[in-house]
Design an enzyme around this catalytic site. Sequence first.
Site, short mmCIF file in Angstrom:
data_model
loop_
_atom_site.label_atom_id
_atom_site.label_comp_id
_atom_site.label_asym_id
_atom_site.label_seq_id
_atom_site.Cartn_x
_atom_site.Cartn_y
_atom_site.Cartn_z
N MET A 33 0.84 -1.21 0.00
CA MET A 33 0.00 0.00 0.00
C MET A 33 0.87 1.26 0.00
O MET A 33 0.38 2.36 0.23
CB MET A 33 -0.95 0.00 1.21
CG MET A 33 -1.91 -1.18 1.17
SD MET A 33 -3.45 -0.90 2.06
CE MET A 33 -2.85 -0.64 3.71
N GLY A 34 2.17 1.09 -0.24
CA GLY A 34 3.04 2.25 -0.37
C GLY A 34 3.52 2.80 0.97
O GLY A 34 3.36 2.19 2.01
N LEU A 36 6.72 3.27 1.63
CA LEU A 36 7.58 2.10 1.80
C LEU A 36 8.65 2.31 2.87
O LEU A 36 9.17 3.41 3.06
CB LEU A 36 8.24 1.76 0.46
CG LEU A 36 7.25 1.51 -0.68
CD1 LEU A 36 8.01 1.28 -1.99
CD2 LEU A 36 6.34 0.32 -0.39
N HIS A 40 9.18 -3.44 3.61
CA HIS A 40 8.78 -3.66 2.21
C HIS A 40 10.00 -4.00 1.35
O HIS A 40 9.96 -4.88 0.50
CB HIS A 40 8.15 -2.39 1.63
CG HIS A 40 6.87 -1.96 2.29
ND1 HIS A 40 6.77 -0.81 3.02
CD2 HIS A 40 5.63 -2.52 2.30
CE1 HIS A 40 5.53 -0.65 3.45
NE2 HIS A 40 4.81 -1.68 3.05
N GLY A 150 4.73 -10.37 3.77
CA GLY A 150 5.40 -10.30 5.07
C GLY A 150 4.67 -11.08 6.15
O GLY A 150 3.44 -11.08 6.21
N GLN A 156 -3.00 -12.28 7.16
CA GLN A 156 -3.12 -11.97 5.73
C GLN A 156 -2.35 -12.99 4.89
O GLN A 156 -2.82 -13.44 3.84
CB GLN A 156 -2.59 -10.56 5.49
CG GLN A 156 -2.39 -10.19 4.04
CD GLN A 156 -2.06 -8.73 3.88
OE1 GLN A 156 -2.93 -7.88 3.99
NE2 GLN A 156 -0.80 -8.41 3.66
N MET A 187 8.32 -2.57 11.88
CA MET A 187 8.16 -1.45 10.95
C MET A 187 6.76 -1.48 10.35
O MET A 187 6.23 -2.55 10.06
CB MET A 187 9.20 -1.54 9.84
CG MET A 187 10.56 -1.22 10.33
SD MET A 187 11.67 -0.95 8.95
CE MET A 187 13.15 -0.59 9.85
N SER A 189 3.99 1.35 7.97
CA SER A 189 3.71 2.69 7.43
C SER A 189 2.94 3.50 8.47
O SER A 189 3.07 4.71 8.56
CB SER A 189 2.90 2.60 6.14
OG SER A 189 3.52 1.71 5.25
P1 AMP Z 1 1.41 -2.89 3.47
O1 AMP Z 1 2.00 -1.87 2.57
O2 AMP Z 1 1.42 -2.51 4.91
O3 AMP Z 1 0.07 -3.40 2.99
O4 AMP Z 1 2.38 -4.15 3.41
C1 AMP Z 1 2.76 -4.71 2.18
C2 AMP Z 1 3.55 -5.97 2.46
O5 AMP Z 1 4.68 -5.66 3.25
C3 AMP Z 1 2.73 -7.02 3.24
O6 AMP Z 1 3.04 -8.31 2.73
C4 AMP Z 1 3.27 -6.84 4.63
O7 AMP Z 1 3.16 -8.00 5.44
C5 AMP Z 1 4.71 -6.50 4.38
N1 AMP Z 1 5.28 -5.79 5.52
C6 AMP Z 1 4.80 -4.70 6.15
N2 AMP Z 1 5.57 -4.37 7.21
C7 AMP Z 1 6.55 -5.29 7.27
C8 AMP Z 1 7.65 -5.51 8.16
N3 AMP Z 1 7.90 -4.72 9.20
N4 AMP Z 1 8.46 -6.58 7.92
C9 AMP Z 1 8.22 -7.40 6.87
N5 AMP Z 1 7.20 -7.24 6.00
C10 AMP Z 1 6.37 -6.20 6.19
#
Ligand code: AMP
Length: 284
Positions: A33-34, A36, A40, A150, A156, A187, A189
């Site tokens: 979802m950006g 980053l 990510h 992640g 999810q 971490m 967003s």
């Molecule tokens: P999001 O942008 O939050 O929807 O996350 C996009 C992808 O990044 C998803 O697969 C999340 O699980 C992964 N992600 C988000 N935060 C982390 C993190 N701290 N460590 C590893 N993967 C992450």
Amino acid sequence: MRVIEIIHTIAKMQSYAEKSRGKGNTIVFVPTMGYLHAGHLSLMKEGLKHGDDLVVSIFVNPTQFGPGEDLDTYPRDLEKDIELVRKEGAKALFTPDAKEIYGSRYQTYVALDKLPDHLCGLSRPIHFKGVATVVTKLFNIVKPHVAVLGQKDYQQLLVIGRTVEDLNFDIKIIGAPIIRESDGLAMSSRNSYLTPRQRICALSLYESLQNARRLVESGEKDAAKIIAAASDLIKSHPETTIDYIAVCNPETLDDVKTIEGPVLMALAVKVGTTRLIDNMILKP
Ligand code: AMP
């Protein structure tokens, strides 16, 4: 200098994917979802171990946000994200708008029977339907061979793994470990919403998981005691409201009462108005 194709339409993304597959490339996909961060980027690094054409998407998916959630305020910085994705070695960035993904006559959804009836699904009842739907659509648009997600969003990851298996997508799903700040905060967003004071309180999620790990490793089997210890620790910080703390089966997410093997400890806590999640596998 590395070049990256910025793609906004479904038609262009599909034709990019067809061409790439035609050349014999392996497409690896990282949906986001950006806004980053290093979490990510770690998925992108992992992705490049499994394929040669890395495609990243940035789409803040409206159907996974409930009423009153942070869809409108979700942090965005597309220019910075493009630069990060380009440096990471992605060949394409798919960044459609909501109208492109959900036309005015849209009516098809992907919903799972059991996995959403746990953890985040209980307080976010439409969330996983939105997630499974958008990821299904993105898979049909980006046509990846491999997708990297992640473990931070553990439920999810399970939901998407199940969707892929149930709907026979020919896509390998890889789960990548949680990347943390130097003090342990996972971490996210959404960490950008936290005030300096809330940022300190937010650390209680990781501290309670670490404490639970110590308890389990030293022989504690009673999940209720582990949950109570975590709850006490988190509640000792101001501005925290616990949504859930669960100790559960890492595959079904069913609650575990007595810990005999590896379990997932997962929690969701609001710090101020920011909802944070974290999790850890605990092994006796
Ligand atoms: P999001 O942008 O939050 O929807 O996350 C996009 C992808 O990044 C998803 O697969 C999340 O699980 C992964 N992600 C988000 N935060 C982390 C993190 N701290 N460590 C590893 N993967 C992450």
